[in-house]
Design a protein around this motif. Sequence first.
Motif, PDB file in Angstrom:
ATOM      1  N   HIS A  75      -6.689  -2.943  -8.999  1.00 38.22           N
ATOM      2  CA  HIS A  75      -6.349  -3.756  -7.886  1.00 38.22           C
ATOM      3  C   HIS A  75      -6.361  -4.822  -8.694  1.00 38.22           C
ATOM      4  O   HIS A  75      -6.629  -6.008 -10.193  1.00 38.22           O
ATOM      5  CB  HIS A  75      -7.853  -4.492  -6.928  1.00 38.22           C
ATOM      6  CG  HIS A  75      -7.761  -2.983  -5.742  1.00 38.22           C
ATOM      7  ND1 HIS A  75      -8.334  -2.693  -6.688  1.00 38.22           N
ATOM      8  CD2 HIS A  75      -7.600  -3.417  -5.241  1.00 38.22           C
ATOM      9  CE1 HIS A  75      -8.927  -1.285  -5.799  1.00 38.22           C
ATOM     10  NE2 HIS A  75      -8.249  -1.821  -4.652  1.00 38.22           N
ATOM     11  N   GLU A 123      -6.493  -8.264  -7.766  1.00 32.95           N
ATOM     12  CA  GLU A 123      -6.855  -9.792  -7.605  1.00 32.95           C
ATOM     13  C   GLU A 123      -8.153  -9.668  -7.233  1.00 32.95           C
ATOM     14  O   GLU A 123      -8.200  -8.121  -6.548  1.00 32.95           O
ATOM     15  CB  GLU A 123      -6.500 -10.409  -6.419  1.00 32.95           C
ATOM     16  CG  GLU A 123      -6.562 -11.028  -6.243  1.00 32.95           C
ATOM     17  CD  GLU A 123      -5.618 -12.303  -4.300  1.00 32.95           C
ATOM     18  OE1 GLU A 123      -5.658 -13.334  -4.148  1.00 32.95           O
ATOM     19  OE2 GLU A 123      -4.245 -12.379  -4.992  1.00 32.95           O
ATOM     20  N   THR A 133     -11.900  -9.991  -4.931  1.00 28.72           N
ATOM     21  CA  THR A 133     -11.910 -10.049  -3.641  1.00 28.72           C
ATOM     22  C   THR A 133     -12.190 -10.893  -3.002  1.00 28.72           C
ATOM     23  O   THR A 133     -11.931 -11.587  -2.004  1.00 28.72           O
ATOM     24  CB  THR A 133     -13.360  -9.293  -2.947  1.00 28.72           C
ATOM     25  OG1 THR A 133     -13.172  -7.590  -3.296  1.00 28.72           O
ATOM     26  CG2 THR A 133     -13.724  -8.879  -1.873  1.00 28.72           C
ATOM     27  N   HIS A 157      -8.922 -12.297  -1.867  1.00 21.07           N
ATOM     28  CA  HIS A 157      -8.643 -12.343  -0.654  1.00 21.07           C
ATOM     29  C   HIS A 157      -9.595 -13.249   0.064  1.00 21.07           C
ATOM     30  O   HIS A 157      -8.699 -13.744   0.995  1.00 21.07           O
ATOM     31  CB  HIS A 157      -9.212 -10.984  -0.234  1.00 21.07           C
ATOM     32  CG  HIS A 157      -8.484 -10.070  -1.074  1.00 21.07           C
ATOM     33  ND1 HIS A 157      -7.104  -9.814  -1.261  1.00 21.07           N
ATOM     34  CD2 HIS A 157      -9.341  -8.622  -1.805  1.00 21.07           C
ATOM     35  CE1 HIS A 157      -6.132  -8.263  -2.306  1.00 21.07           C
ATOM     36  NE2 HIS A 157      -7.622  -7.850  -2.201  1.00 21.07           N
ATOM     37  N   TYR A 158     -10.089 -13.552  -0.027  1.00 20.92           N
ATOM     38  CA  TYR A 158     -11.408 -14.508   0.771  1.00 20.92           C
ATOM     39  C   TYR A 158     -10.705 -15.749   0.530  1.00 20.92           C
ATOM     40  O   TYR A 158     -10.540 -16.715   1.464  1.00 20.92           O
ATOM     41  CB  TYR A 158     -12.602 -14.760   0.770  1.00 20.92           C
ATOM     42  CG  TYR A 158     -13.494 -13.532   0.780  1.00 20.92           C
ATOM     43  CD1 TYR A 158     -13.454 -12.573   1.404  1.00 20.92           C
ATOM     44  CD2 TYR A 158     -14.494 -12.258  -0.177  1.00 20.92           C
ATOM     45  CE1 TYR A 158     -14.147 -12.087   2.501  1.00 20.92           C
ATOM     46  CE2 TYR A 158     -14.618 -11.838   0.307  1.00 20.92           C
ATOM     47  CZ  TYR A 158     -15.019 -11.218   1.349  1.00 20.92           C
ATOM     48  OH  TYR A 158     -15.463  -9.962   2.022  1.00 20.92           O
ATOM     49  N   THR A 208      -7.285 -16.671   0.266  1.00 20.69           N
ATOM     50  CA  THR A 208      -6.581 -16.666   0.383  1.00 20.69           C
ATOM     51  C   THR A 208      -6.802 -16.588   1.938  1.00 20.69           C
ATOM     52  O   THR A 208      -6.271 -17.127   2.665  1.00 20.69           O
ATOM     53  CB  THR A 208      -5.371 -15.620   0.170  1.00 20.69           C
ATOM     54  OG1 THR A 208      -5.277 -15.377  -0.989  1.00 20.69           O
ATOM     55  CG2 THR A 208      -3.910 -15.283   1.082  1.00 20.69           C
ATOM     56  N   VAL A 223      -7.346 -10.594   5.032  1.00 18.96           N
ATOM     57  CA  VAL A 223      -6.506 -10.072   3.767  1.00 18.96           C
ATOM     58  C   VAL A 223      -7.017  -9.042   3.236  1.00 18.96           C
ATOM     59  O   VAL A 223      -8.309  -9.166   2.746  1.00 18.96           O
ATOM     60  CB  VAL A 223      -6.525 -10.429   3.244  1.00 18.96           C
ATOM     61  CG1 VAL A 223      -5.775 -10.734   1.649  1.00 18.96           C
ATOM     62  CG2 VAL A 223      -5.766 -12.844   3.613  1.00 18.96           C
ATOM     63  N   SER A 224      -6.848  -7.965   3.044  1.00 17.34           N
ATOM     64  CA  SER A 224      -7.391  -6.829   2.719  1.00 17.34           C
ATOM     65  C   SER A 224      -6.144  -5.885   2.921  1.00 17.34           C
ATOM     66  O   SER A 224      -4.741  -5.108   3.344  1.00 17.34           O
ATOM     67  CB  SER A 224      -8.300  -5.952   3.967  1.00 17.34           C
ATOM     68  OG  SER A 224      -7.936  -5.365   4.929  1.00 17.34           O
ATOM     69  N   VAL A 250      -1.875  -9.014   4.770  1.00 19.69           N
ATOM     70  CA  VAL A 250      -2.175 -10.184   5.679  1.00 19.69           C
ATOM     71  C   VAL A 250      -2.059  -9.804   7.089  1.00 19.69           C
ATOM     72  O   VAL A 250      -1.517  -9.976   7.366  1.00 19.69           O
ATOM     73  CB  VAL A 250      -1.748 -11.783   5.483  1.00 19.69           C
ATOM     74  CG1 VAL A 250      -2.168 -13.072   6.492  1.00 19.69           C
ATOM     75  CG2 VAL A 250      -1.671 -11.977   4.039  1.00 19.69           C
ATOM     76  N   SER A 282       0.383 -16.686   1.570  1.00 15.06           N
ATOM     77  CA  SER A 282       0.719 -15.542   0.896  1.00 15.06           C
ATOM     78  C   SER A 282       2.034 -15.004   0.857  1.00 15.06           C
ATOM     79  O   SER A 282       3.062 -15.097   1.194  1.00 15.06           O
ATOM     80  CB  SER A 282      -0.342 -14.710   1.675  1.00 15.06           C
ATOM     81  OG  SER A 282      -0.189 -13.413   1.286  1.00 15.06           O
ATOM     82  N   ARG A 305       1.536 -11.592  -0.039  1.00 15.73           N
ATOM     83  CA  ARG A 305       1.614 -10.228   0.808  1.00 15.73           C
ATOM     84  C   ARG A 305       2.365 -10.433   1.539  1.00 15.73           C
ATOM     85  O   ARG A 305       2.687 -11.215   2.446  1.00 15.73           O
ATOM     86  CB  ARG A 305       0.069 -10.302   1.357  1.00 15.73           C
ATOM     87  CG  ARG A 305      -0.822 -10.685  -0.167  1.00 15.73           C
ATOM     88  CD  ARG A 305      -2.477 -10.368   0.183  1.00 15.73           C
ATOM     89  NE  ARG A 305      -2.939 -10.021  -1.122  1.00 15.73           N
ATOM     90  CZ  ARG A 305      -3.767 -11.447  -1.353  1.00 15.73           C
ATOM     91  NH1 ARG A 305      -2.869 -12.183  -1.048  1.00 15.73           N
ATOM     92  NH2 ARG A 305      -3.883 -10.977  -2.706  1.00 15.73           N
TER      93      ARG A 305
END
Length: 113
Positions: free
Chosen positions: A9, A11, A13, A16-17, A19, A42-43, A47, A70, A72
Motif C-alpha cells: 500500500h 498510503e 490507513t 484514508h481517514y 482524506t 475511502v478504502s 472514494v 482526492s 482516487r
Amino acid sequence: MLFPVLSTHTESTSGHYATGAAIKSLLAYAHGLEDCQIDVEVSFGIVMLTGKASSVAAVDKAIQIASDISSRPVFSDIDVCETHLALPVRPAHDPSKDRRKSGNILYMKRDTI
C-alpha cells in the motif's frame, strides 16, 4: 540481516481517514448541499459517497468536490429524494361566491420520495 517487510500500500490507513474527513467536511459546508446527508468512505483506493441528496445537481456537485480533493476514483451511491408539490385540490365550494375564503390556500399536500 533482517529487512522490514515493505507494504504494497502506498498510503497508510490514517491517510484514508484524513482524506475521507477532509471531503466530508467540505461537503458539509458546501453551498447547495445544506439539506443533503452524504457519507464518505475511502478504502481499497476509491472514494465512495453514499447517502441522500435533494437533487441530481447536488449529487454532481458532491462528486465534483470529492474528485477535486482526492486523486482516487470517486463512486457515488447517493439516493436522490426530490420534493414535489402536488397540484392544488379543487375546493368543494365556489371561492368566488364565498368572499371569506377567496384567496386563501385551502389544502396543499407535499409528497417526498
